[in-house]
Design a protein around this motif. Structure first.
Motif, PDB file in Angstrom:
ATOM      1  N   LEU A   1      46.884 -16.809  57.900  1.00  0.00           N
ATOM      2  CA  LEU A   1      45.773 -16.071  57.305  1.00  0.00           C
ATOM      3  C   LEU A   1      45.648 -14.677  57.910  1.00  0.00           C
ATOM      4  O   LEU A   1      45.395 -13.705  57.197  1.00  0.00           O
ATOM      5  CB  LEU A   1      44.463 -16.838  57.492  1.00  0.00           C
ATOM      6  CG  LEU A   1      44.274 -18.056  56.595  1.00  0.00           C
ATOM      7  CD1 LEU A   1      43.035 -18.850  57.008  1.00  0.00           C
ATOM      8  CD2 LEU A   1      44.182 -17.640  55.133  1.00  0.00           C
ATOM      9  N   LYS A   2      45.841 -14.568  59.201  1.00  0.00           N
ATOM     10  CA  LYS A   2      45.749 -13.276  59.888  1.00  0.00           C
ATOM     11  C   LYS A   2      46.772 -12.284  59.319  1.00  0.00           C
ATOM     12  O   LYS A   2      46.490 -11.089  59.214  1.00  0.00           O
ATOM     13  CB  LYS A   2      45.977 -13.469  61.385  1.00  0.00           C
ATOM     14  CG  LYS A   2      45.936 -12.188  62.169  1.00  0.00           C
ATOM     15  CD  LYS A   2      46.172 -12.440  63.645  1.00  0.00           C
ATOM     16  CE  LYS A   2      46.294 -11.127  64.397  1.00  0.00           C
ATOM     17  NZ  LYS A   2      46.712 -11.330  65.770  1.00  0.00           N
ATOM     18  N   HIS A   3      47.935 -12.774  58.953  1.00  0.00           N
ATOM     19  CA  HIS A   3      49.007 -11.914  58.448  1.00  0.00           C
ATOM     20  C   HIS A   3      49.121 -11.934  56.921  1.00  0.00           C
ATOM     21  O   HIS A   3      50.031 -11.306  56.372  1.00  0.00           O
ATOM     22  CB  HIS A   3      50.349 -12.349  59.054  1.00  0.00           C
ATOM     23  CG  HIS A   3      50.448 -12.122  60.520  1.00  0.00           C
ATOM     24  ND1 HIS A   3      50.727 -10.895  61.069  1.00  0.00           N
ATOM     25  CD2 HIS A   3      50.283 -12.973  61.566  1.00  0.00           C
ATOM     26  CE1 HIS A   3      50.768 -10.997  62.393  1.00  0.00           C
ATOM     27  NE2 HIS A   3      50.485 -12.250  62.717  1.00  0.00           N
ATOM     28  N   ASN A   4      48.234 -12.667  56.256  1.00  0.00           N
ATOM     29  CA  ASN A   4      48.293 -12.834  54.811  1.00  0.00           C
ATOM     30  C   ASN A   4      49.641 -13.437  54.393  1.00  0.00           C
ATOM     31  O   ASN A   4      50.289 -12.967  53.465  1.00  0.00           O
ATOM     32  CB  ASN A   4      48.021 -11.520  54.076  1.00  0.00           C
ATOM     33  CG  ASN A   4      47.697 -11.736  52.610  1.00  0.00           C
ATOM     34  OD1 ASN A   4      47.129 -12.764  52.233  1.00  0.00           O
ATOM     35  ND2 ASN A   4      48.069 -10.782  51.782  1.00  0.00           N
ATOM     36  N   ARG A   5      50.040 -14.477  55.127  1.00  0.00           N
ATOM     37  CA  ARG A   5      51.314 -15.160  54.899  1.00  0.00           C
ATOM     38  C   ARG A   5      51.074 -16.655  54.822  1.00  0.00           C
ATOM     39  O   ARG A   5      50.080 -17.178  55.330  1.00  0.00           O
ATOM     40  CB  ARG A   5      52.307 -14.889  56.037  1.00  0.00           C
ATOM     41  CG  ARG A   5      52.611 -13.438  56.275  1.00  0.00           C
ATOM     42  CD  ARG A   5      53.404 -12.846  55.144  1.00  0.00           C
ATOM     43  NE  ARG A   5      53.568 -11.410  55.346  1.00  0.00           N
ATOM     44  CZ  ARG A   5      54.400 -10.666  54.676  1.00  0.00           C
ATOM     45  NH1 ARG A   5      55.165 -11.197  53.751  1.00  0.00           N
ATOM     46  NH2 ARG A   5      54.486  -9.374  54.906  1.00  0.00           N
TER      47      ARG A   5
ATOM     48  N   TRP B   1      56.095  -7.072  58.834  1.00  0.00           N
ATOM     49  CA  TRP B   1      55.188  -7.884  59.655  1.00  0.00           C
ATOM     50  C   TRP B   1      55.967  -8.599  60.745  1.00  0.00           C
ATOM     51  O   TRP B   1      57.187  -8.756  60.658  1.00  0.00           O
ATOM     52  CB  TRP B   1      54.426  -8.892  58.789  1.00  0.00           C
ATOM     53  CG  TRP B   1      55.243 -10.074  58.351  1.00  0.00           C
ATOM     54  CD1 TRP B   1      56.285 -10.091  57.482  1.00  0.00           C
ATOM     55  CD2 TRP B   1      55.074 -11.427  58.787  1.00  0.00           C
ATOM     56  NE1 TRP B   1      56.773 -11.375  57.337  1.00  0.00           N
ATOM     57  CE2 TRP B   1      56.050 -12.219  58.128  1.00  0.00           C
ATOM     58  CE3 TRP B   1      54.197 -12.064  59.653  1.00  0.00           C
ATOM     59  CZ2 TRP B   1      56.156 -13.581  58.318  1.00  0.00           C
ATOM     60  CZ3 TRP B   1      54.315 -13.432  59.839  1.00  0.00           C
ATOM     61  CH2 TRP B   1      55.285 -14.173  59.169  1.00  0.00           C
TER      62      TRP B   1
END
Length: 132
Positions: free
Chosen positions: A62-66, A104
């Protein structure tokens, strides 16, 4: 006894196996001998549901939108290993490729957290032996 050193030692290698980035010292022993160690089952094989459903992996994703799968694949890649995935689903194929993108990366703290994660208690990786 054979005297030829293998060039490659492909083994199941993934976050959440509880052995860190160098389970039982096998990775470093391979490196010492000049053996390349690519990963297969980087999504934890039979334990994939536990790894991909883990709250810690989800939070990092979630932090990396992955996705959690992308986090798990990135962990392998950032530890310097090639990996093999398998799917017939075009969406998963695209997602797997995005995991290797240059836009990322996991932080050192996230790598350490994933190194320590133990979500696959019966994983065969834990039974690996050191080379002798």
């Amino acid at each position: 006894m054979a005297s030829v050193v293998p060039a490659v030692n492909q083994l199941q290698y993934h976050a959440g196996m509880g052995g860190g980035a160098d389970p039982n010292g096998l990775i470093s022993e391979d490196a010492r001998r000049g053996i390349v160690t690519p990963a297969y089952s980087p999504l934890a094989g039979d334990a994939h549901a536990a790894l991909l459903g883990d709250a810690t992996v989800k939070a990092i994703g979630l932090k990396h939108n992955r996705s959690t799968a992308q986090v798990a694949l990135r962990w392998v890649l950032q530890h310097g290993h090639a990996l093999a995935t398998s799917t017939a689903n075009p969406e998963y194929m695209a997602e797997d490729l995005e995991a290797a993108g240059t836009d990322w990366s996991l932080s050192a703290a996230e790598l350490a957290t994933l190194d320590a994660l133990d979500v696959a208690p019966d994983d065969p990786v834990k039974a690996m032996c050191r080379l002798s």
